[in-house]
Scaffold this motif. Structure first.
Motif, PDB file in Angstrom:
ATOM      1  N   SER A   1       5.992  89.958  18.718  1.00  0.00           N
ATOM      2  CA  SER A   1       4.895  90.873  18.463  1.00  0.00           C
ATOM      3  C   SER A   1       5.099  92.251  19.060  1.00  0.00           C
TER       4      SER A   1
ATOM      5  N   LYS B   1      -1.947  96.786  22.684  1.00  0.00           N
ATOM      6  CA  LYS B   1      -2.451  95.487  22.272  1.00  0.00           C
ATOM      7  C   LYS B   1      -1.611  94.980  21.108  1.00  0.00           C
ATOM      8  N   GLU B   2      -2.004  93.869  20.529  1.00  0.00           N
ATOM      9  CA  GLU B   2      -1.185  93.288  19.467  1.00  0.00           C
ATOM     10  C   GLU B   2      -1.071  94.219  18.268  1.00  0.00           C
ATOM     11  N   ARG B   3      -2.167  94.879  17.910  1.00  0.00           N
ATOM     12  CA  ARG B   3      -2.140  95.730  16.716  1.00  0.00           C
ATOM     13  C   ARG B   3      -2.695  97.135  16.972  1.00  0.00           C
ATOM     14  N   SER B   4      -2.878  97.499  18.224  1.00  0.00           N
ATOM     15  CA  SER B   4      -3.464  98.797  18.506  1.00  0.00           C
ATOM     16  C   SER B   4      -3.128  99.251  19.923  1.00  0.00           C
TER      17      SER B   4
ATOM     18  N   ASP C   1      -5.282 100.780  23.055  1.00  0.00           N
ATOM     19  CA  ASP C   1      -6.651 100.994  23.523  1.00  0.00           C
ATOM     20  C   ASP C   1      -6.655 101.929  24.722  1.00  0.00           C
TER      21      ASP C   1
ATOM     22  N   GLN D   1       4.231  82.445  21.985  1.00  0.00           N
ATOM     23  CA  GLN D   1       5.073  82.461  20.796  1.00  0.00           C
ATOM     24  C   GLN D   1       6.261  81.520  20.956  1.00  0.00           C
TER      25      GLN D   1
END
Length: 364
Positions: free
Chosen positions: A4, A42-45, A47, A218
């Motif tokens: 990721s 983060k995983e997709r952003s 912050d 994972q």
């Protein structure tokens, strides 16, 4: 490998004693009225978690208290970003500030040396790869098959050398979070024992680190389907509605084949599987086909048209929502798992000549 956290132009920090860490530096060309923002990956952003302000001579110095090591970045005025691994050491970040690809430097990080080494290796490999690709395209235009094959072999050799050098560098990183990003350049399947051991060490060293926890999770999922692992059970209905179980085939070498009538690459591979089944079935080879079709009529028709003569066909007709696909973490087909007589995984995603070679090793 499928992980990721992507490898960007990552810069990092080594561990020292102390309660907080000091982020300091200088911005050569600050943008008036804008802010320097510390953001957590983060995983997709990303912050935002803190804001830094310039003082005299366009310098900044700011204390940050972090619960655990993690991936962050300093966002300078939404124009230039510098990626960081923050742990417990003070870091100096000097930047241009108003140029996306502008000057930057990081001081105070042993981990940065690790990542710079990896980045240098990758830049060298990518340069060679571009050259080989140009030569390959030229040979293709000339229909020079011999040169094309030679170039493919050279690329494979260069890729292997890169992976070996990355492994060498990883072994010098200890429990640095730089490890997580560096292993993106390894062959996950072939290097799983190494990667598994690294995940264990990182988790012990950084039990509260969010990236480490995600990475370890994972690897935990991959461990269940690693070479040498016991293949999970599959019990699904056949076209007649009767449940069939994979475990009933223990004592034979089994190819678990995820496919579908709508999957063109699957259909193109089917003749090869049929040929190999006919060649080795009498020696103890079986195929357990799991269809990811939606409609029974499509599934059954494809079995007949492609001459899939083995009796082990199952499906819950749930497409990629299939229970078996979830268990085997299948998100693209064709996907295959070769099992030994005890039901342990001895090969993954073997097709064409690779499957033929493996079966010849087992039976010839």
């Amino acid at each position: 490998m499928i992980l990721s956290v992507a490898l960007l132009s990552v810069l990092s920090a080594c561990s020292t004693d102390g309660k907080g860490i000091i982020l300091s530096g200088k911005v050569n060309n600050p943008v008036e009225g804008q802010y320097i923002v510390l953001e957590e990956m983060k995983e997709r952003s990303f912050d935002p978690i803190d804001t830094l302000y310039l003082g005299a001579n366009n310098t900044f110095s700011h204390e940050v208290n972090l619960e655990a090591a993690g991936f962050y970045r300093l966002n300078f005025y939404n124009t230039q970003v510098v990626n960081l691994i923050l742990d417990k050491s003070n870091i100096e970040v000097n930047v241009d500030g108003n140029n996306k690809g502008g000057f930057y430097e990081i001081k105070g990080s042993v981990d940065m040396d690790h990542m710079e080494t990896i980045n240098t290796l990758m830049e060298g490999f990518q340069s060679k790869a571009r050259s080989l690709n140009e030569q390959f395209m030229a040979a293709n235009q000339e229909q020079d098959t011999a040169t094309m094959l030679q170039l493919q072999a050279t690329y494979a050799s260069e890729q292997k050398a890169l992976r070996e050098e990355v492994k060498k560098q990883i072994r010098t990183m200890g429990t640095s979070l730089a490890v997580i990003q560096s292993i993106n350049y390894l062959d996950t399947e072939n290097e799983f024992p190494l990667i598994d051991s690294l995940a264990t060490k990182l988790k012990a060293a950084h039990p509260k680190s969010k990236p480490v926890i995600a990475f370890a999770s994972q690897i935990e999922q991959l461990r269940a389907l690693a070479i040498g692992a016991q293949a999970p059970e599959i019990t699904l209905p056949n076209p007649n509605g009767e449940n069939m179980s994979l475990s009933n085939l223990k004592g034979k070498y089994v190819l678990v084949d995820f496919w579908a009538a709508w999957c063109k690459p699957c259909r193109m591979e089917n003749p090869n599987v049929v040929r190999l089944y006919n060649q080795y079935q009498s020696k103890g080879f079986e195929v357990f086909s799991v269809s990811l079709d939606r409609k029974k009529e499509d599934w059954v028709k494809a079995i007949e048209i492609d001459g899939l003569v083995w009796p082990n066909h199952v499906s819950d007709l749930q497409y990629f929502n299939s229970a078996a696909a979830a268990t085997y973490q299948v998100n693209a087909i064709p996907a295959t798992f070769l099992l030994d007589k005890e039901g342990k995984i001895i090969g993954k995603n073997l097709r064409g000549e690779a499957l033929e070679r493996k079966l010849a090793e087992l039976f010839d």
